[in-house]
Design a protein around this motif. Sequence first.
Motif, PDB file in Angstrom:
ATOM      1  N   PRO A   1     103.013  80.590  50.587  1.00 26.96           N
ATOM      2  CA  PRO A   1     102.066  79.945  51.497  1.00 26.96           C
ATOM      3  C   PRO A   1     102.406  80.217  52.955  1.00 26.96           C
ATOM      4  N   THR A   2     101.376  80.259  53.787  1.00 29.31           N
ATOM      5  CA  THR A   2     101.555  80.530  55.214  1.00 29.31           C
ATOM      6  C   THR A   2     102.187  79.350  55.938  1.00 29.31           C
ATOM      7  N   GLY A   3     101.773  78.122  55.601  1.00 29.09           N
ATOM      8  CA  GLY A   3     102.340  76.945  56.272  1.00 29.09           C
ATOM      9  C   GLY A   3     101.282  75.893  56.519  1.00 29.09           C
ATOM     10  N   VAL A   4     101.201  75.426  57.760  1.00 36.06           N
ATOM     11  CA  VAL A   4     100.203  74.423  58.151  1.00 36.06           C
ATOM     12  C   VAL A   4      98.929  75.156  58.566  1.00 36.06           C
ATOM     13  N   VAL A   5      97.827  74.801  57.935  1.00 33.13           N
ATOM     14  CA  VAL A   5      96.545  75.460  58.197  1.00 33.13           C
ATOM     15  C   VAL A   5      95.568  74.451  58.797  1.00 33.13           C
ATOM     16  N   ALA A   6      95.025  74.773  59.958  1.00 32.96           N
ATOM     17  CA  ALA A   6      93.960  73.970  60.556  1.00 32.96           C
ATOM     18  C   ALA A   6      92.626  74.495  60.031  1.00 32.96           C
TER      19      ALA A   6
ATOM     20  N   SER B   1      85.228  73.188  49.459  1.00 31.12           N
ATOM     21  CA  SER B   1      85.421  74.627  49.267  1.00 31.12           C
ATOM     22  C   SER B   1      86.381  75.248  50.270  1.00 31.12           C
ATOM     23  N   VAL B   2      86.571  74.591  51.429  1.00 29.63           N
ATOM     24  CA  VAL B   2      87.509  75.158  52.415  1.00 29.63           C
ATOM     25  C   VAL B   2      88.900  74.537  52.328  1.00 29.63           C
ATOM     26  N   ILE B   3      89.025  73.324  51.778  1.00 26.77           N
ATOM     27  CA  ILE B   3      90.369  72.739  51.731  1.00 26.77           C
ATOM     28  C   ILE B   3      91.070  72.979  50.397  1.00 26.77           C
ATOM     29  N   ALA B   4      90.323  73.032  49.291  1.00 27.02           N
ATOM     30  CA  ALA B   4      90.963  73.192  47.978  1.00 27.02           C
ATOM     31  C   ALA B   4      91.775  74.482  47.880  1.00 27.02           C
ATOM     32  N   PRO B   5      91.264  75.640  48.314  1.00 26.03           N
ATOM     33  CA  PRO B   5      92.076  76.859  48.191  1.00 26.03           C
ATOM     34  C   PRO B   5      93.302  76.851  49.102  1.00 26.03           C
ATOM     35  N   VAL B   6      93.220  76.160  50.234  1.00 26.00           N
ATOM     36  CA  VAL B   6      94.358  76.088  51.146  1.00 26.00           C
ATOM     37  C   VAL B   6      95.528  75.376  50.479  1.00 26.00           C
ATOM     38  N   ILE B   7      95.253  74.226  49.863  1.00 30.43           N
ATOM     39  CA  ILE B   7      96.354  73.464  49.268  1.00 30.43           C
ATOM     40  C   ILE B   7      96.728  73.987  47.879  1.00 30.43           C
ATOM     41  N   ALA B   8      95.793  74.667  47.206  1.00 34.57           N
ATOM     42  CA  ALA B   8      96.106  75.217  45.883  1.00 34.57           C
ATOM     43  C   ALA B   8      97.236  76.228  45.957  1.00 34.57           C
ATOM     44  N   THR B   9      97.323  76.927  47.077  1.00 34.50           N
ATOM     45  CA  THR B   9      98.340  77.969  47.228  1.00 34.50           C
ATOM     46  C   THR B   9      99.597  77.468  47.925  1.00 34.50           C
ATOM     47  N   GLY B  10      99.713  76.144  48.123  1.00 34.96           N
ATOM     48  CA  GLY B  10     100.947  75.584  48.636  1.00 34.96           C
ATOM     49  C   GLY B  10     100.979  75.302  50.118  1.00 34.96           C
ATOM     50  N   ASN B  11      99.871  75.549  50.820  1.00 37.96           N
ATOM     51  CA  ASN B  11      99.797  75.202  52.234  1.00 37.96           C
ATOM     52  C   ASN B  11      99.485  73.718  52.396  1.00 37.96           C
ATOM     53  N   THR B  12      99.671  73.211  53.596  1.00 36.31           N
ATOM     54  CA  THR B  12      99.172  71.889  53.938  1.00 36.31           C
ATOM     55  C   THR B  12      98.079  72.049  54.984  1.00 36.31           C
ATOM     56  N   ALA B  13      97.201  71.046  55.104  1.00 36.46           N
ATOM     57  CA  ALA B  13      95.986  71.235  55.886  1.00 36.46           C
ATOM     58  C   ALA B  13      95.718  70.082  56.843  1.00 36.46           C
ATOM     59  N   VAL B  14      95.192  70.442  58.014  1.00 34.85           N
ATOM     60  CA  VAL B  14      94.597  69.491  58.945  1.00 34.85           C
ATOM     61  C   VAL B  14      93.132  69.884  59.054  1.00 34.85           C
ATOM     62  N   VAL B  15      92.244  69.011  58.590  1.00 31.57           N
ATOM     63  CA  VAL B  15      90.843  69.381  58.454  1.00 31.57           C
ATOM     64  C   VAL B  15      89.975  68.546  59.393  1.00 31.57           C
ATOM     65  N   VAL B  16      89.112  69.221  60.136  1.00 26.50           N
ATOM     66  CA  VAL B  16      88.139  68.547  60.987  1.00 26.50           C
ATOM     67  C   VAL B  16      86.812  68.534  60.234  1.00 26.50           C
ATOM     68  N   ALA B  17      86.347  67.335  59.900  1.00 25.91           N
ATOM     69  CA  ALA B  17      85.125  67.196  59.104  1.00 25.91           C
ATOM     70  C   ALA B  17      83.894  67.535  59.939  1.00 25.91           C
ATOM     71  N   SER B  18      82.772  67.694  59.263  1.00 24.94           N
ATOM     72  CA  SER B  18      81.495  67.910  59.936  1.00 24.94           C
ATOM     73  C   SER B  18      81.277  66.809  60.973  1.00 24.94           C
ATOM     74  N   ALA B  19      80.925  67.192  62.196  1.00 25.45           N
ATOM     75  CA  ALA B  19      80.799  66.204  63.273  1.00 25.45           C
ATOM     76  C   ALA B  19      79.667  65.218  63.021  1.00 25.45           C
ATOM     77  N   ASP B  20      78.527  65.708  62.555  1.00 30.01           N
ATOM     78  CA  ASP B  20      77.362  64.845  62.367  1.00 30.01           C
ATOM     79  C   ASP B  20      77.347  64.151  61.017  1.00 30.01           C
ATOM     80  N   ALA B  21      78.076  64.681  60.039  1.00 23.05           N
ATOM     81  CA  ALA B  21      78.044  64.109  58.686  1.00 23.05           C
ATOM     82  C   ALA B  21      79.463  64.007  58.127  1.00 23.05           C
ATOM     83  N   PRO B  22      80.320  63.167  58.735  1.00 22.85           N
ATOM     84  CA  PRO B  22      81.717  63.119  58.303  1.00 22.85           C
ATOM     85  C   PRO B  22      82.009  62.151  57.164  1.00 22.85           C
ATOM     86  N   LEU B  23      81.047  61.316  56.802  1.00 20.44           N
ATOM     87  CA  LEU B  23      81.361  60.202  55.898  1.00 20.44           C
ATOM     88  C   LEU B  23      81.805  60.638  54.499  1.00 20.44           C
TER      89      LEU B  23
END
Length: 295
Positions: free
Chosen positions: A148-153, A167-189
Amino acid sequence: MSDGRLSVFKTYKLYVGGKFPRSESGRVYEVNDSKGRWLANAPQSSRKDARDAVVAARKAFGGWSGATAYNRGQILYRVAEMLEGRREQFVREVAEAEGLSKSKAAAVVDAAVDRWVWYAGWTDKIGQIVGGANPVAGPFFNLSTPEPTGVVAVLAPQESSFLGFVSVIAPVIATGNTAVVVASADAPLPALSLGEVLATSDLPGGVVNILSGRTAELAAPLASHQDVNAIDLTGADAGLAKELEIAAADNLKRTLRPQAVDWSADPGTHRLTAFLETKTVWHPTGALGASGSSY
């Protein structure tokens, strides 16, 4: 029984380090449905929240990357199980967030559950398609293995508040990375609610950290952060993406540029390989016995 009971409105919070804090700034912003009707107040994350999320992701990286791929697959499958159990909640939230009918929102949620299962199955298989033994001239083993690369934004897609987010966070953590994810601004719920699922699915705190707010405000400190190893620009427009690429180049971050994506299509493996490094090891084969034969 009287029907005059008070409604219990949900307080949406961030998901950082396995906990549910409000923004340190105390700010919130209104989230409305597709018809402009108020749904909830979401936390408006600050730059400090983004930095705190990176600290949490870095702290979690050692344990998560060091876990067996099989164990990571079990945990991702557990996420799918928990999500299936809360299906009706997410159908409602996705319908409101994206202006979909209940049947179309149900199809989106089902696809998101299936997406978790898809990536859960890849955790202990991706190494077989991107690594292996290399033929060399000499008495050596030459082995390439993915790490894994490391911490992925990750800037989640703006238009697909749930399936695209998964679809954007599952592959990041599946390969052993950790993630900081910014949700959709208008539809974050839906994304913020997913944090509640992750918290009860055996996923260690800090592996996924979910922020809501203005994408550009949060993306800038993440792109320039020296402890972020890679960035996915999917949720950025062309102008913002260019600025972030320049900032990301300062510490040679791996960068995944934004592109048009059909989130309902077969995801393939390109997002799995986007945030992997290849380690190649040489090792002498040695000799066996007096005859001098070798492996």
